[in-house]
Design an enzyme around this catalytic site. Structure first.
Site, PDB file in Angstrom:
ATOM      1  N   ASP A 125       0.842  -1.181   0.000  1.00  0.00           N
ATOM      2  CA  ASP A 125       0.000   0.000   0.000  1.00  0.00           C
ATOM      3  C   ASP A 125       0.884   1.240   0.000  1.00  0.00           C
ATOM      4  OD1 ASP A 125      -2.426   1.257  -0.105  1.00  0.00           O
ATOM      5  OD2 ASP A 125      -2.755   1.237   2.052  1.00  0.00           O
ATOM      6  N   HIS A 132      -4.267  13.985   1.317  1.00  0.00           N
ATOM      7  CA  HIS A 132      -4.516  13.086   2.444  1.00  0.00           C
ATOM      8  C   HIS A 132      -3.322  13.086   3.405  1.00  0.00           C
ATOM      9  CE1 HIS A 132      -5.571   9.431   4.680  1.00  0.00           C
ATOM     10  NE2 HIS A 132      -4.377   8.955   4.392  1.00  0.00           N
ATOM     11  N   GLU A 197     -10.786   4.029   3.684  1.00  0.00           N
ATOM     12  CA  GLU A 197      -9.899   4.851   2.860  1.00  0.00           C
ATOM     13  C   GLU A 197     -10.213   4.605   1.391  1.00  0.00           C
ATOM     14  OE1 GLU A 197      -6.034   5.976   5.525  1.00  0.00           O
ATOM     15  OE2 GLU A 197      -5.782   4.281   4.188  1.00  0.00           O
ATOM     16  N   GLU A 199      -9.279   4.309  -2.164  1.00  0.00           N
ATOM     17  CA  GLU A 199      -8.035   4.055  -2.904  1.00  0.00           C
ATOM     18  C   GLU A 199      -8.321   3.366  -4.241  1.00  0.00           C
ATOM     19  OE1 GLU A 199      -4.744   2.316  -0.884  1.00  0.00           O
ATOM     20  OE2 GLU A 199      -5.320   3.069   1.094  1.00  0.00           O
ATOM     21  N   ASP A 231      -9.346   0.576   2.047  1.00  0.00           N
ATOM     22  CA  ASP A 231      -8.351   0.207   3.061  1.00  0.00           C
ATOM     23  C   ASP A 231      -8.911   0.586   4.436  1.00  0.00           C
ATOM     24  OD1 ASP A 231      -6.015  -0.368   4.425  1.00  0.00           O
ATOM     25  OD2 ASP A 231      -5.071   1.543   3.924  1.00  0.00           O
ATOM     26  N   ARG A 235      -8.353   3.866  13.435  1.00  0.00           N
ATOM     27  CA  ARG A 235      -7.454   5.005  13.699  1.00  0.00           C
ATOM     28  C   ARG A 235      -6.894   4.998  15.112  1.00  0.00           C
ATOM     29  NH1 ARG A 235      -6.241   6.152   8.645  1.00  0.00           N
ATOM     30  NH2 ARG A 235      -8.080   6.660   7.417  1.00  0.00           N
ATOM     31  N   GLN A 238      -4.205   2.484  15.241  1.00  0.00           N
ATOM     32  CA  GLN A 238      -3.079   2.977  14.436  1.00  0.00           C
ATOM     33  C   GLN A 238      -2.217   3.971  15.201  1.00  0.00           C
ATOM     34  OE1 GLN A 238      -4.401   4.588  10.688  1.00  0.00           O
ATOM     35  NE2 GLN A 238      -2.347   5.044   9.940  1.00  0.00           N
ATOM     36  N   LYS A 251      -4.812  -2.032  10.192  1.00  0.00           N
ATOM     37  CA  LYS A 251      -5.125  -2.111   8.761  1.00  0.00           C
ATOM     38  C   LYS A 251      -5.410  -3.527   8.291  1.00  0.00           C
ATOM     39  CE  LYS A 251      -3.757   2.191   7.364  1.00  0.00           C
ATOM     40  NZ  LYS A 251      -4.514   3.070   6.462  1.00  0.00           N
ATOM     41  N   THR A 255      -9.550  -5.646   4.001  1.00  0.00           N
ATOM     42  CA  THR A 255      -9.361  -4.713   2.880  1.00  0.00           C
ATOM     43  C   THR A 255     -10.309  -5.203   1.797  1.00  0.00           C
ATOM     44  OG1 THR A 255      -7.018  -4.499   3.460  1.00  0.00           O
ATOM     45  CG2 THR A 255      -7.669  -3.755   1.251  1.00  0.00           C
ATOM     46  N   GLU A 373     -10.294  12.592   7.840  1.00  0.00           N
ATOM     47  CA  GLU A 373     -10.142  13.916   7.237  1.00  0.00           C
ATOM     48  C   GLU A 373     -11.452  14.705   7.255  1.00  0.00           C
ATOM     49  OE1 GLU A 373      -7.621  13.394   3.380  1.00  0.00           O
ATOM     50  OE2 GLU A 373      -8.322  11.434   4.035  1.00  0.00           O
TER      51      GLU A 373
END
Lengths: 423, 423
Positions: A125, A132, A197, A199, A231, A235, A238, A251, A255, A373
Site C-alpha cells: 500500500d 490526504h 480509505e 483508494e 483500506d 485510527r 493505528q 489495517k 481490505t 479527514e
C-alpha cells in the site's frame, strides 16, 4: 497491434449485448474488465468472465480461454493482452458471427457471485495522496505534517494479502490496544475510530526477476489494470501501534476490492498529466522520471464515497455521497512511478500482486477520502440526510466506493463499485 | 498421543541411519525436520523430505505421504501432526521392520537441492528483540530509544514474501535513495550500509478464520515450526524511507531462510521461561498473558552469526563467528504472544504464513545480531582474523546463521544453517 487497440476505444462501437449500449453503463464494449465468477449459490470453481453491460461472458464456455487461472492471463505479454482485448472487442460487436455461440456463454451479473479477480501474492500500500498525507499528518504530527522524504520517495509499506476480500465483504469490528493521550496505560477493546480509505488498486501483470529493476520507461507495461480499494483503518489502534515500524493491526483485519479488473488498455483514453508539482517542489529523481510519465502518467478517474447506515437502510433512505475526488488531482506519484520505485532495489513483482494508491483525497475539504479527514479527527461530525451524524463508522454501516471515467469524445468507462459492511 | 510424543524425545533413541547417531549432529532421530528437496541439478518438482543424519527421507517414496504439498501437511491438526511424528520416529529407529523399504527412499543431503520449506502466503516481521530495539533505537532516536508502546504492543509490520529465498541465496546489492543528514537532497546509488539481521522464522500450521482471534491459550497449537531467518537490511535506505509508514525497500530486496523446518514438537524439551521482565515493566495485557506462556513460552535456542569474506575464502580462512546469543534471553515477546496479537483484531493466518522474530541480540555488546549494533552504527569496525575490517557487508561477503538447542538430559537439536551472499 496498436491500431487494433485504438479501434477498441472507438466511441461508435456497439455490442450485440444491448445493455452495454445504454448511456452511463459501467461496462460498455470499450471497457471489457475481467473478473472471476460462478453462479450464485453454487459450489462450482470460480471462472474467468468479462463484464459486458449487465452480463458476464464466461471465457471458457466461449472458448476464448482453456483455463480459469486469472494470474496466468495477467502474466501475458502486452502484445498477447492486446490481442485478447481485440478479439473480445470484435466478437462482442454488433454483427459478429460469434453472437449465436457466445450468447450461450452469458450470465446475468445479478445471478452470479464474484471472487477476488485473481490470487494476490503480495500487497503493497502506497501513500500517494498528498492532500490526504498533509491533512492526516497534521492530526498525527502537527509540527511536521509532510515528512521531509515525501516529495522524494513514493512512500509505501507492505500490507496483508490474506484478509483482502471482494465487494460485499462483511467484517467484525476489530479489537485491539488503544491509548488515550492522557492515559497512563493502554486499554483493550473494540476500535472506536473505525474508518475507510478511498483508494485505487493497481494490479501487476508481467512480473520481474529478483535483482532486475523495472525502469520507468517500461513500468506501464507491467501494469495489468485497476480496481477500487477500501483500506479499512482503525485510527485509534493505528495511533498507538504505528511507531516505529508502521501500521499493522490497524489495517490488516480487512481490505475490500471491487470485483472487476479494468485494464490499462481500457483506461488509455483517460490518461492525464501526472500531478502538477507546485513551484519549489523537487523534480523526481531520474529513475522516477520520464516525459511519457509526466504527460500521461496520471489517471483521470472520478472517485466517490457513499454511506448507508442501518437506520437509512431500514427507512428506505438511499446511500448518501460523502465525497467526490479525482485520482489524477490527488496522487503525487503515478502508478508507473510506484512500479519503478518498488523494483529499483531488486524486489521482484509477480503477476497478481496488488499496489494500493493510498487515500486519494482531493485538495478541498469535501473531497476527503476518509472520515479522519472529513471530520478533522472526529471533531466535526458529518451530517447525514436522515438527521444522523457520523464521526467514525458504526456497526451495520455500509460503505461503498465508486469510480468512473468520463471525457468528451470517449465512452464512459466504469470501475463498478466496492461495498463493505462492519458488524 | 502425548506418550507417543514424549517417546520421540527419548535421548536413548537411535536410528538405523548411522549418521543420525553421531554426537553433535543437527538432525538426530529426535529432530525430524521437514524440507522440500529434489536431486541436485534435476528439474523434478520439489518433494517433501525429512532430514535424518546426513540423509533426506523422501516421504512420498517411503509411502508416508501421497502428495508433495507441504502447506497441506502444515494445515493438519496437532493430533495429526503428532501421529506423523510418532510414525517417522518409530520407523526410523534401529530395528524397524521398515528399514529395508525406507533405505530406498533416502538421499544424501549433499546430493540434493533445497527449496523454501513451503509456499509462504503472508510474511510478518516482528521486533521482539528488546536489546536490539534499544541499541538501534539509540542510533535512530537518541532521545527515545524504546517507543512508549514497546512493552505493551508486540511491534510488527508486514514484510515481502516474493523475495524470500532459501539458504544459498545470492542477491545483488540494492540501489536506492539515501540522504546524508547534512545533505540538501537525497542521492541515488548502491546501499553503503548493507546489514544482516539474526532472526528466527515461526511458521503457522493450522490457520484461523477471518474475524476469529486465536487466544493465547491455543496459540501454540497454531505454530508448526521454526527456521533461521536472515532479514537483510539496507540501513541507509531505511533511515531515509522509514517515516511514517515503516521500512520498505530497505528490507524487501531479499530475505533468506534455512531449509529445514524444525517442528515445535521437536523443540519441546527446550522450552524456557518467557522473557524475565525487569521490575517496573508492565504485565502483558490479559490477551497476551497465560501461566503456560510465562513458564514455557520461550525457546532455549543458541544462535550464531558467521562471516566469510571473499579474501578469507580465497585464502582458505574459514568463516569467523561474529555473535552468539540465545533466543529466550533476547525476545521480549514469545511466539505464542505474536500469534495472539496478530489475530486479536480478526486478521486471518494461513498455513505456511511466516512470522519473523525480529533481531535476536543478547544483552551484551558481542551478542548483537546485526552489524549496525556490533559497529555502533558503523563507527567501530569489526576486526576479522585475516586483518580485514568490516563496518557493513561488502560485495562477495557470505553471512551464515546457525542455531541449535543443547540441554543436559536431552539430545542436541540443530536448526541447520542459512547462508547468503551479496554480489
Amino acid at each position: 497491434m496498436s491500431n487494433d487497440l485504438n479501434a477498441t476505444h472507438d466511441p461508435n462501437l456497439r455490442s450485440w449485448v444491448e445493455t452495454a449500449n445504454v448511456a452511463g453503463c459501467d461496462f460498455p464494449i470499450q471497457n471489457l474488465p475481467f473478473g472471476r465468477f460462478r453462479p450464485a449459490g453454487s459450489n462450482e470453481p470460480f471462472r474467468i468472465g468479462v463484464a459486458i453491460g449487465d452480463r458476464v461472458l464466461d471465457l471458457e464456455a466461449a472458448h476464448v480461454l482453456e483455463h480459469s487461472d486469472m494470474n496466468l492471463v495477467m502474466s501475458a505479454s502486452p502484445a498477447e493482452r492486446a490481442a485478447l482485448r481485440a478479439l473480445l472487442s470484435e466478437d462482442l460487436r454488433e454483427g459478429s458471427p460469434r453472437q449465436n455461440h457466445w450468447e450461450l456463454a452469458l450470465y446475468a451479473q445479478a445471478d452470479v457471485e464474484m471472487a477476488l479477480p485473481c490470487t494476490i501474492g503480495d500487497y503493497t500500500d502506497f501513500y500517494t495522496g498528498i492532500h490526504h498525507a498533509t491533512t492526516v499528518g497534521k492530526l498525527f504530527r502537527p509540527d511536521q505534517p509532510l515528512m521531509p522524504n515525501y516529495k522524494w520517495v513514493p512512500i509505501g509499506y507492505h500490507g496483508r494479502a490474506s484478509s483482502i476480500g471482494v465487494s460485499g465483504q462483511r467484517f467484525k469490528r476489530p479489537h485491539g490496544q488503544t491509548k488515550a493521550p492522557d492515559a497512563e496505560a493502554p486499554s483493550f477493546g473494540p476500535s472506536k475510530r473505525l474508518d475507510y480509505e478511498l483508494e485505487l488498486g493497481f494490479f501487476i501483470g508481467e512480473g520481474n526477476a529478483q535483482g532486475e529493476p523495472i525502469g520507468i520507461a517500461k513500468a506501464e507495461q507491467h501494469l495489468f489494470g485497476v480496481t477500487l480499494l477500501n483500506d479499512w483503518s482503525a485510527r485509534d489502534l493505528q495511533a498507538w501501534e504505528y511507531q516505529p515500524l508502521g501500521p499493522f493491526l490497524s489495517k490488516n483485519f480487512a481490505t475490500t476490492l471491487s470485483p472487476w479488473l479494468v485494464t490499462m488498455e481500457a483506461l488509455a483514453p483517460f490518461r492525464a498529466r501526472s500531478f502538477d508539482r507546485p513551484a519549489g517542489d523537487p523534480l523526481p529523481l531520474p529513475y522516477l522520471d520520464s516525459d511519457v510519465n509526466r504527460h500521461t502518467g496520471g489517471l483521470d478517474i472520478t472517485l466517490e464515497v457513499w454511506l448507508q447506515t442501518p437506520k437509512m437502510r431500514d427507512a428506505g433512505v438511499p446511500a448518501t455521497r460523502l465525497t467526490r475526488s479525482n485520482a489524477a488531482q490527488a496522487a503525487y506519484w503515478t502508478a508507473a512511478q510506484l512500479v519503478a520505485h518498488h523494483t529499483v532495489n531488486g524486489c521482484n513483482l509477480q503477476p497478481g500482486d496488488l499496489l494500493g494508491s493510498g487515500t486519494l483525497s482531493g485538495p478541498e475539504p469535501d473531497q476527503a477520502g476518509s472520515l479522519l479527514e472529513l471530520t478533522l479527527g472526529g471533531k466535526n461530525p458529518v451530517a447525514l440526510p436522515n438527521g444522523e451524524r457520523r464521526t467514525f463508522l458504526e456497526d451495520g454501516d455500509t460503505l461503498t466506493l465508486r469510480g468512473y471515467c468520463e471525457r468528451k469524445g470517449a465512452v464512459r468507462i466504469g470501475l463498478g463499485e466496492v461495498s463493505g459492511t462492519v458488524f
